[in-house]
Design an enzyme around this catalytic site. Structure first.
Site, PDB file in Angstrom:
ATOM      1  N   ARG A 104       5.726   9.110  -0.463  1.00  0.00           N
ATOM      2  CA  ARG A 104       6.403   9.710  -1.343  1.00  0.00           C
ATOM      3  C   ARG A 104       5.895  11.123  -1.380  1.00  0.00           C
ATOM      4  NH1 ARG A 104       7.463   7.686  -7.445  1.00  0.00           N
ATOM      5  NH2 ARG A 104       5.262   8.529  -7.683  1.00  0.00           N
ATOM      6  N   THR A 108       8.857  16.319  -4.687  1.00  0.00           N
ATOM      7  CA  THR A 108      10.249  15.868  -4.786  1.00  0.00           C
ATOM      8  C   THR A 108      10.377  14.168  -5.319  1.00  0.00           C
ATOM      9  OG1 THR A 108      10.565  15.218  -2.485  1.00  0.00           O
ATOM     10  CG2 THR A 108      10.912  17.491  -3.208  1.00  0.00           C
ATOM     11  N   ASP A 200      -1.986   4.686  -9.106  1.00  0.00           N
ATOM     12  CA  ASP A 200      -1.548   4.585  -7.865  1.00  0.00           C
ATOM     13  C   ASP A 200      -1.953   3.125  -7.016  1.00  0.00           C
ATOM     14  OD1 ASP A 200      -1.715   5.098  -4.751  1.00  0.00           O
ATOM     15  OD2 ASP A 200      -0.974   7.168  -5.358  1.00  0.00           O
ATOM     16  N   ASP A 203      -3.963   3.612  -3.716  1.00  0.00           N
ATOM     17  CA  ASP A 203      -5.415   4.214  -3.927  1.00  0.00           C
ATOM     18  C   ASP A 203      -6.076   3.096  -4.380  1.00  0.00           C
ATOM     19  OD1 ASP A 203      -5.014   6.781  -2.845  1.00  0.00           O
ATOM     20  OD2 ASP A 203      -4.653   7.503  -4.766  1.00  0.00           O
TER      21      ASP A 203
HETATM   22  C1  PRP Z   1       3.873   4.221  -3.746  1.00  0.00           C
HETATM   23  C2  PRP Z   1       4.120   2.637  -3.796  1.00  0.00           C
HETATM   24  C3  PRP Z   1       5.496   2.625  -3.519  1.00  0.00           C
HETATM   25  C4  PRP Z   1       6.129   3.997  -3.911  1.00  0.00           C
HETATM   26  C5  PRP Z   1       6.937   3.610  -5.227  1.00  0.00           C
HETATM   27  O1  PRP Z   1       3.627   4.507  -2.327  1.00  0.00           O
HETATM   28  O2  PRP Z   1       3.425   1.925  -2.830  1.00  0.00           O
HETATM   29  O3  PRP Z   1       5.753   2.661  -1.900  1.00  0.00           O
HETATM   30  O4  PRP Z   1       5.097   4.832  -4.188  1.00  0.00           O
HETATM   31  O5  PRP Z   1       7.698   4.834  -5.667  1.00  0.00           O
HETATM   32  P1  PRP Z   1       9.089   4.965  -5.380  1.00  0.00           P
HETATM   33  O6  PRP Z   1       9.821   3.813  -6.026  1.00  0.00           O
HETATM   34  O7  PRP Z   1       9.204   6.168  -6.272  1.00  0.00           O
HETATM   35  O8  PRP Z   1       9.603   5.235  -4.025  1.00  0.00           O
HETATM   36  P2  PRP Z   1       3.151   5.919  -1.841  1.00  0.00           P
HETATM   37  O9  PRP Z   1       4.065   6.710  -1.456  1.00  0.00           O
HETATM   38  O10 PRP Z   1       2.319   6.470  -2.966  1.00  0.00           O
HETATM   39  O11 PRP Z   1       2.169   5.893  -0.515  1.00  0.00           O
HETATM   40  P3  PRP Z   1       0.947   4.862  -0.314  1.00  0.00           P
HETATM   41  O12 PRP Z   1       1.249   3.375  -0.503  1.00  0.00           O
HETATM   42  O13 PRP Z   1       0.589   5.110   1.118  1.00  0.00           O
HETATM   43  O14 PRP Z   1      -0.125   5.212  -1.238  1.00  0.00           O
HETATM   44  N1  URA Z   2       3.466   4.653  -6.654  1.00  0.00           N
HETATM   45  C1  URA Z   2       2.315   3.970  -7.406  1.00  0.00           C
HETATM   46  O1  URA Z   2       1.576   3.645  -6.749  1.00  0.00           O
HETATM   47  N2  URA Z   2       2.290   3.913  -8.760  1.00  0.00           N
HETATM   48  C2  URA Z   2       3.511   4.406  -9.643  1.00  0.00           C
HETATM   49  O2  URA Z   2       3.365   4.035 -10.737  1.00  0.00           O
HETATM   50  C3  URA Z   2       4.520   4.954  -8.876  1.00  0.00           C
HETATM   51  C4  URA Z   2       4.441   5.163  -7.717  1.00  0.00           C
END
Ligand code: PRP
Ligand code: URA
Length: 209
Positions: A104, A108, A200, A203
């Protein structure tokens, strides 16, 4: 909502509460994500196709149903969805695993694809997309878009925590997709994080940040 299941099982609720606690460390967090995925998978895989195989019991030979494991694909959304894969594989070890890389944009909140590798052919398989968090729904909608572009038809989406906004967006974009949610939270905050959520997920699973 048709095709949406929000779990109310006490074991799932209990484990999600431990996930939410910011004092829960990486090891325990990882193990819980896997356990919850397995518990949710037990229900989500209720309609897995069976095929009769011949088995010799100590008494006689019989035809008896077994899971046609090659018919299942698990597709985690990287990174955090990876944490759920072993929970599903514990139930169906012969399932294939695909990967969709999305992150993400911090400003944005729109998803960007950086990787996509799916089992081939995908058309005949039941596909379980895993991602612990369904926040705005942007990543979930994009992942299902990619899978459909590659020919995927029977798709299920499993999220441990969802925001109402994301659940609505995914369901409206892909009403044919069966969505399984461990807990439906209150809302998104100004940074598009789920409240109360668990922070997160990527993380916390990988111990980054
Ligand atoms: C997080 C999570 C989802 C997304 C959800 O991933 O694991 O994939 O955000 O958010 P959304 O519904 O608003 O799209 P992130 O983009 O943080 O990547 P990561 O898993 O690599 O940390
Ligand atoms: N992605 C995450 O990991 N946590 C949230 O709350 C939203 C998006």
């Amino acid at each position: 909502m048709d095709n949406v299941m929000v779990f109310d099982h006490p074991l799932i609720q209990h484990k999600i509460s431990i996930l939410r606690n910011k004092a829960t460390g990486t090891n325990e967090f990882r193990a819980l994500i896997e356990e919850i995925a397995m518990l949710m998978g037990y229900e989500a895989l209720r309609d897995l196709p069976l095929e009769d195989v011949e088995v010799e019991t100590p008494i006689e030979t019989c035809m008896t149903p077994m899971i046609a494991g090659r018919k299942l694909a698990v597709v985690p959304i990287l990174r955090a969805g990876l944490g759920m894969v072993n929970g599903i594989l514990a139930l169906v070890p012969s399932a294939k695993v695909g990967h969709i890389g999305l992150y993400r944009d911090e400003v944005t909140h729109e998803p960007h694809e950086y990787y996509c590798k799916l089992p081939n052919p995908i058309e005949e398989r039941t596909i379980i997309v895993t991602d612990p968090m369904l926040a705005t729904g942007g990543s979930g909608v994009s992942a299902v878009d990619f899978i459909k572009e590659h020919g995927g038809k029977k798709i299920k989406f499993m999220a441990i925590i969802a925001a109402p906004e994301g659940l609505k967006r995914l369901h409206e974009a892909h009403p044919d997709v069966q969505i399984y949610v461990g807990h439906l939270d209150r809302c998104l905050n100004e940074n598009a994080y789920i409240c109360p959520g668990l922070g997160d997920a990527g993380d916390r699973i990988f111990g980054t940040k």
